[in-house]
Scaffold this motif. Structure first.
Motif, PDB file in Angstrom:
ATOM      1  N   LYS A  91     -14.167  -0.497  -1.707  1.00  0.00           N
ATOM      2  CA  LYS A  91     -12.254   0.139  -1.148  1.00  0.00           C
ATOM      3  C   LYS A  91     -12.005  -1.030   0.026  1.00  0.00           C
ATOM      4  O   LYS A  91     -12.225  -1.232   0.577  1.00  0.00           O
ATOM      5  N   LEU A  92     -10.575  -0.733   0.081  1.00  0.00           N
ATOM      6  CA  LEU A  92      -9.847  -1.698   0.870  1.00  0.00           C
ATOM      7  C   LEU A  92     -10.091  -1.377   1.984  1.00  0.00           C
ATOM      8  O   LEU A  92     -10.569  -2.536   2.734  1.00  0.00           O
ATOM      9  N   HIS A  93     -10.950  -0.275   2.895  1.00  0.00           N
ATOM     10  CA  HIS A  93     -10.352   0.204   4.184  1.00  0.00           C
ATOM     11  C   HIS A  93     -11.874  -0.727   4.599  1.00  0.00           C
ATOM     12  O   HIS A  93     -12.254  -0.991   5.313  1.00  0.00           O
ATOM     13  N   THR A  94     -13.017  -1.041   3.473  1.00  0.00           N
ATOM     14  CA  THR A  94     -14.444  -1.953   3.779  1.00  0.00           C
ATOM     15  C   THR A  94     -14.091  -3.355   4.539  1.00  0.00           C
ATOM     16  O   THR A  94     -14.787  -3.265   5.394  1.00  0.00           O
ATOM     17  N   TYR A  95     -13.135  -3.856   3.986  1.00  0.00           N
ATOM     18  CA  TYR A  95     -12.625  -4.716   4.977  1.00  0.00           C
ATOM     19  C   TYR A  95     -11.795  -4.548   6.649  1.00  0.00           C
ATOM     20  O   TYR A  95     -11.956  -5.920   7.115  1.00  0.00           O
ATOM     21  N   ARG A  96     -11.697  -3.485   6.752  1.00  0.00           N
ATOM     22  CA  ARG A  96     -11.288  -3.201   7.817  1.00  0.00           C
ATOM     23  C   ARG A  96     -12.047  -2.892   8.964  1.00  0.00           C
ATOM     24  O   ARG A  96     -12.888  -3.474   9.916  1.00  0.00           O
ATOM     25  N   HIS A  97     -13.156  -2.296   8.629  1.00  0.00           N
ATOM     26  CA  HIS A  97     -14.848  -2.464   8.828  1.00  0.00           C
ATOM     27  C   HIS A  97     -15.598  -3.408   9.024  1.00  0.00           C
ATOM     28  O   HIS A  97     -15.731  -4.360   9.859  1.00  0.00           O
ATOM     29  N   THR A  98     -15.261  -4.477   8.320  1.00  0.00           N
ATOM     30  CA  THR A  98     -15.809  -5.667   8.352  1.00  0.00           C
ATOM     31  C   THR A  98     -15.417  -6.556   9.167  1.00  0.00           C
ATOM     32  O   THR A  98     -15.854  -6.645   9.854  1.00  0.00           O
ATOM     33  N   PHE A  99     -13.372  -6.454   9.348  1.00  0.00           N
ATOM     34  CA  PHE A  99     -13.355  -7.350  10.549  1.00  0.00           C
ATOM     35  C   PHE A  99     -14.037  -6.625  11.728  1.00  0.00           C
ATOM     36  O   PHE A  99     -14.016  -8.069  12.894  1.00  0.00           O
ATOM     37  N   GLY A 100     -13.858  -5.487  12.136  1.00  0.00           N
ATOM     38  CA  GLY A 100     -14.121  -5.001  13.044  1.00  0.00           C
ATOM     39  C   GLY A 100     -15.238  -5.381  13.780  1.00  0.00           C
ATOM     40  O   GLY A 100     -15.903  -5.913  15.406  1.00  0.00           O
ATOM     41  N   THR A 101     -16.417  -4.758  12.573  1.00  0.00           N
ATOM     42  CA  THR A 101     -17.989  -5.381  13.421  1.00  0.00           C
ATOM     43  C   THR A 101     -18.086  -6.807  13.450  1.00  0.00           C
ATOM     44  O   THR A 101     -18.752  -7.096  14.324  1.00  0.00           O
ATOM     45  N   ASP A 102     -17.452  -7.584  12.571  1.00  0.00           N
ATOM     46  CA  ASP A 102     -17.816  -9.374  12.088  1.00  0.00           C
ATOM     47  C   ASP A 102     -17.040  -9.718  13.592  1.00  0.00           C
ATOM     48  O   ASP A 102     -17.371  -9.922  14.501  1.00  0.00           O
ATOM     49  N   LEU A 103     -15.707  -9.096  14.649  1.00  0.00           N
ATOM     50  CA  LEU A 103     -15.163  -9.360  15.833  1.00  0.00           C
ATOM     51  C   LEU A 103     -16.638  -9.441  17.084  1.00  0.00           C
ATOM     52  O   LEU A 103     -16.554 -10.310  17.843  1.00  0.00           O
ATOM     53  N   CYS A 104     -16.988  -8.083  17.018  1.00  0.00           N
ATOM     54  CA  CYS A 104     -17.966  -7.241  17.864  1.00  0.00           C
ATOM     55  C   CYS A 104     -19.533  -8.372  17.540  1.00  0.00           C
ATOM     56  O   CYS A 104     -19.507  -8.603  18.971  1.00  0.00           O
ATOM     57  N   LYS A 105     -19.658  -8.412  16.579  1.00  0.00           N
ATOM     58  CA  LYS A 105     -21.391  -9.294  16.440  1.00  0.00           C
ATOM     59  C   LYS A 105     -20.598 -11.192  16.403  1.00  0.00           C
ATOM     60  O   LYS A 105     -21.524 -11.238  17.294  1.00  0.00           O
ATOM     61  N   LYS A 106     -19.103 -11.010  16.968  1.00  0.00           N
ATOM     62  CA  LYS A 106     -18.792 -12.816  18.122  1.00  0.00           C
ATOM     63  C   LYS A 106     -18.994 -13.052  19.091  1.00  0.00           C
ATOM     64  O   LYS A 106     -18.845 -13.678  19.763  1.00  0.00           O
ATOM     65  N   GLY A 107     -18.881 -11.298  19.800  1.00  0.00           N
ATOM     66  CA  GLY A 107     -19.236 -11.526  20.787  1.00  0.00           C
ATOM     67  C   GLY A 107     -17.616 -11.129  21.131  1.00  0.00           C
ATOM     68  O   GLY A 107     -17.206 -11.462  22.905  1.00  0.00           O
ATOM     69  N   VAL A 108     -16.774 -10.286  20.366  1.00  0.00           N
ATOM     70  CA  VAL A 108     -15.253 -10.492  20.938  1.00  0.00           C
ATOM     71  C   VAL A 108     -15.769  -8.850  21.888  1.00  0.00           C
ATOM     72  O   VAL A 108     -15.911  -8.124  21.483  1.00  0.00           O
ATOM     73  N   ALA A 109     -14.463  -8.622  22.408  1.00  0.00           N
ATOM     74  CA  ALA A 109     -14.668  -7.459  23.322  1.00  0.00           C
ATOM     75  C   ALA A 109     -14.629  -6.530  22.728  1.00  0.00           C
ATOM     76  O   ALA A 109     -13.514  -6.656  22.184  1.00  0.00           O
TER      77      ALA A 109
END
Length: 153
Positions: A91-109
């Motif tokens: 689903k297109l919303h999957t990319y939104r979840h991935t974006f948020g998760t990847d930001l946090c995995k990279k140490g973004v607050a």
């Protein structure tokens, strides 16, 4: 609702179709140099396509006649693409979840990720968009043995 702002040094586009859910839904999301480079390539291609097909538009992603894609067209195109490359449908919303998760995995607050996702409440980001994988859980508990005398005689 459509609002567009363009500046040569600081490119900024704002687009909203329909009513926004919250005040924080209306936001500016900065783009990195890789994305900006790809968008520039697309713009060059689109300019040639406009000349070839005889349309003009200020929008960046359009149909071959310059109209806006609707959500159903994009979903259909993605389904065909996934099938062609042999990937299970997403689903297109999957990319939104991935974006948020990847930001946090990279140490973004979490606060920054929440702002980029347009959440009015940081708890929404923490609860629904930050997936913690098993490997990360394992690393966390391993840290306990590194900083204590557990298991040492």
């Amino acid at each position: 609702i459509y609002d567009r702002q363009i500046s040569r040094d600081n490119i900024s586009h704002k687009l909203a179709i329909g009513e926004l859910k919250t005040r924080s839904s209306y936001r500016t999301i900065p783009l990195n140099t890789v994305v900006l480079s790809e968008l520039e390539k697309h713009r060059v291609w689109q300019k040639a396509d406009m000349m070839k097909n005889g349309y003009r538009t200020d929008f960046l992603f359009t149909t071959s006649s310059g109209g806006l894609y609707d959500r159903h067209n994009i979903t259909h195109m993605c389904r065909r693409y996934y099938k062609r490359i042999g990937v299970p449908e997403k689903k297109l919303h999957t990319y939104r979840h991935t974006f948020g998760t990847d930001l946090c995995k990279k140490g973004v607050a979490l606060q920054t990720a929440s702002a980029l996702l347009g959440h009015g409440d940081i708890n929404t980001t923490a609860k629904y968009y930050v997936a913690i994988e098993q490997e990360e859980k394992q690393r966390a508990v391993e840290m306990l043995s590194q900083s204590s005398n557990l298991g040492k005689k």
